[in-house]
Design a protein around this motif. Sequence first.
Motif, PDB file in Angstrom:
ATOM      1  N   ALA A 229      -6.941   2.575   4.647  1.00 25.11           N
ATOM      2  CA  ALA A 229      -7.114   4.254   4.835  1.00 25.11           C
ATOM      3  C   ALA A 229      -8.628   4.486   5.408  1.00 25.11           C
ATOM      4  N   VAL A 230      -9.880   3.913   5.502  1.00 21.42           N
ATOM      5  CA  VAL A 230     -11.091   4.391   5.633  1.00 21.42           C
ATOM      6  C   VAL A 230     -11.105   3.897   6.809  1.00 21.42           C
TER       7      VAL A 230
ATOM      8  N   GLY B 155       0.072   6.654 -11.478  1.00 19.94           N
ATOM      9  CA  GLY B 155       0.134   7.394 -10.514  1.00 19.94           C
ATOM     10  C   GLY B 155      -0.810   9.064 -10.203  1.00 19.94           C
ATOM     11  N   LYS B 156      -2.520   7.851 -10.764  1.00 19.10           N
ATOM     12  CA  LYS B 156      -3.605   8.798 -10.371  1.00 19.10           C
ATOM     13  C   LYS B 156      -5.055   8.073 -10.165  1.00 19.10           C
TER      14      LYS B 156
ATOM     15  N   CYS C  89       0.903  -1.161  -0.065  1.00 19.24           N
ATOM     16  CA  CYS C  89      -0.062   0.392  -0.370  1.00 19.24           C
ATOM     17  C   CYS C  89       0.698   1.304   0.374  1.00 19.24           C
ATOM     18  N   ALA C  90       2.021   0.830  -0.626  1.00 24.37           N
ATOM     19  CA  ALA C  90       2.451   2.657  -0.535  1.00 24.37           C
ATOM     20  C   ALA C  90       1.969   3.446  -1.583  1.00 24.37           C
ATOM     21  N   LYS C  91       2.120   4.837  -0.285  1.00 21.83           N
ATOM     22  CA  LYS C  91       1.336   5.761  -0.697  1.00 21.83           C
ATOM     23  C   LYS C  91       2.169   5.921  -2.478  1.00 21.83           C
ATOM     24  N   GLY C  92       0.740   6.827  -2.973  1.00 21.30           N
ATOM     25  CA  GLY C  92       0.696   6.879  -4.600  1.00 21.30           C
ATOM     26  C   GLY C  92       1.656   6.093  -5.344  1.00 21.30           C
TER      27      GLY C  92
ATOM     28  N   GLN D  61      -5.221   9.419   2.265  1.00 27.41           N
ATOM     29  CA  GLN D  61      -4.453   8.375   3.091  1.00 27.41           C
ATOM     30  C   GLN D  61      -4.012   7.397   2.152  1.00 27.41           C
ATOM     31  N   LEU D  62      -4.291   6.909   0.448  1.00 24.31           N
ATOM     32  CA  LEU D  62      -3.025   6.736   0.049  1.00 24.31           C
ATOM     33  C   LEU D  62      -2.092   7.512  -1.165  1.00 24.31           C
ATOM     34  N   GLY D  63      -2.219   8.330  -0.364  1.00 27.51           N
ATOM     35  CA  GLY D  63      -0.821   9.216  -0.825  1.00 27.51           C
ATOM     36  C   GLY D  63      -1.049  10.097  -2.426  1.00 27.51           C
ATOM     37  N   TYR D  64      -2.578   9.847  -2.154  1.00 32.07           N
ATOM     38  CA  TYR D  64      -3.219  10.923  -3.878  1.00 32.07           C
ATOM     39  C   TYR D  64      -3.513  12.098  -3.665  1.00 32.07           C
ATOM     40  N   GLY D  65      -2.331  13.675  -3.600  1.00 30.45           N
ATOM     41  CA  GLY D  65      -4.011  14.853  -3.366  1.00 30.45           C
ATOM     42  C   GLY D  65      -4.521  14.149  -4.876  1.00 30.45           C
ATOM     43  N   GLN D  66      -5.517  16.183  -4.190  1.00 30.85           N
ATOM     44  CA  GLN D  66      -6.691  16.141  -4.691  1.00 30.85           C
ATOM     45  C   GLN D  66      -5.894  16.711  -6.569  1.00 30.85           C
TER      46      GLN D  66
END
Length: 294
Positions: free
Chosen positions: A266-267, A57-58, A46-49, A94-99
């Motif tokens: 994450a939840v 990457g999305k 579950c490496a962030k991003g 939480q998963l490493g993805y910004g907006q």
Amino acid sequence: MYTAPRVLRRAAAAATVALLATAVGCAPQPEEKASASPSGSAAKSCAKGELATKTSGKLTIATDEPAYEPWFKDDKPANGKGFESAVAYAVARQLGYGQGAVVWQSVPFNKAFAPGEKTFDFDINQVSISAERKKAVDFSSGYYDVRQAVIALKGSKAAEATSVADLKGLKLGAQVGTTSLDYISDVVKPSQQAAAYSKNDQAVSALKNGQVDAIVADLPTAFYVTSAQVTNAKIVGQFENKGGTPEQFGLVLDKGSGLTSCVTSAVDALRKDGTLAKLEQQWLSDAVDAPVLK
């Protein structure tokens, strides 16, 4: 359901045709006790991003169109406003993805949990976790505990109901594929067949036009309907949850998705650190007390 823009709406996600499949705002669904536990297989990492998402990457997140209040704001899931939009972005972080790494996709309610490969990483659309739906898709752990509510026009016979028995002789309606519709058939067991609508807005219009005596939607949606859509309507009451396990909304993923365990973690983290409670207070604070129909 998908019960109207969901001050609070769909809710109640609100009520909508042919609600008889396994989910869109309200079609026959709880067949066995709906389990709120997550499903799916574990991811290797579950490496962030760096998850194996649909687009590298999305993070692709889906919901229905229109996106109702109070779950979303101004029919714009990407603005981060509304309970489910805010939850989606919180999970993404939480998963490493910004907006900027989140891509939104429009997917009809019933299609989200229908069998078949998905085009999204997860869907957030007031989809109740159930054993039947788990046959076709994975769910995260629950991010919201749901109550179903009855809405009727003020001054009507339906508005005076104080028990489930008082609803049996009424013409009731809800969105197809939703647990709202299930509650009509499984709990109320009315003497006449319920009206099923493909969209919650259609159910709301039917109530407005006197085509049904009352509609059923999740409680937040019911508050939105009565405060913003049909101001001469009232929340008659809410149902007790069936069985010992509360009905919960969960994020929907591909069956056997490698992301399921990561999304669930994450939840769970957002529940543990109080983020879900804060977002619920911020966006769903009006959906508090309503009489319980027994």
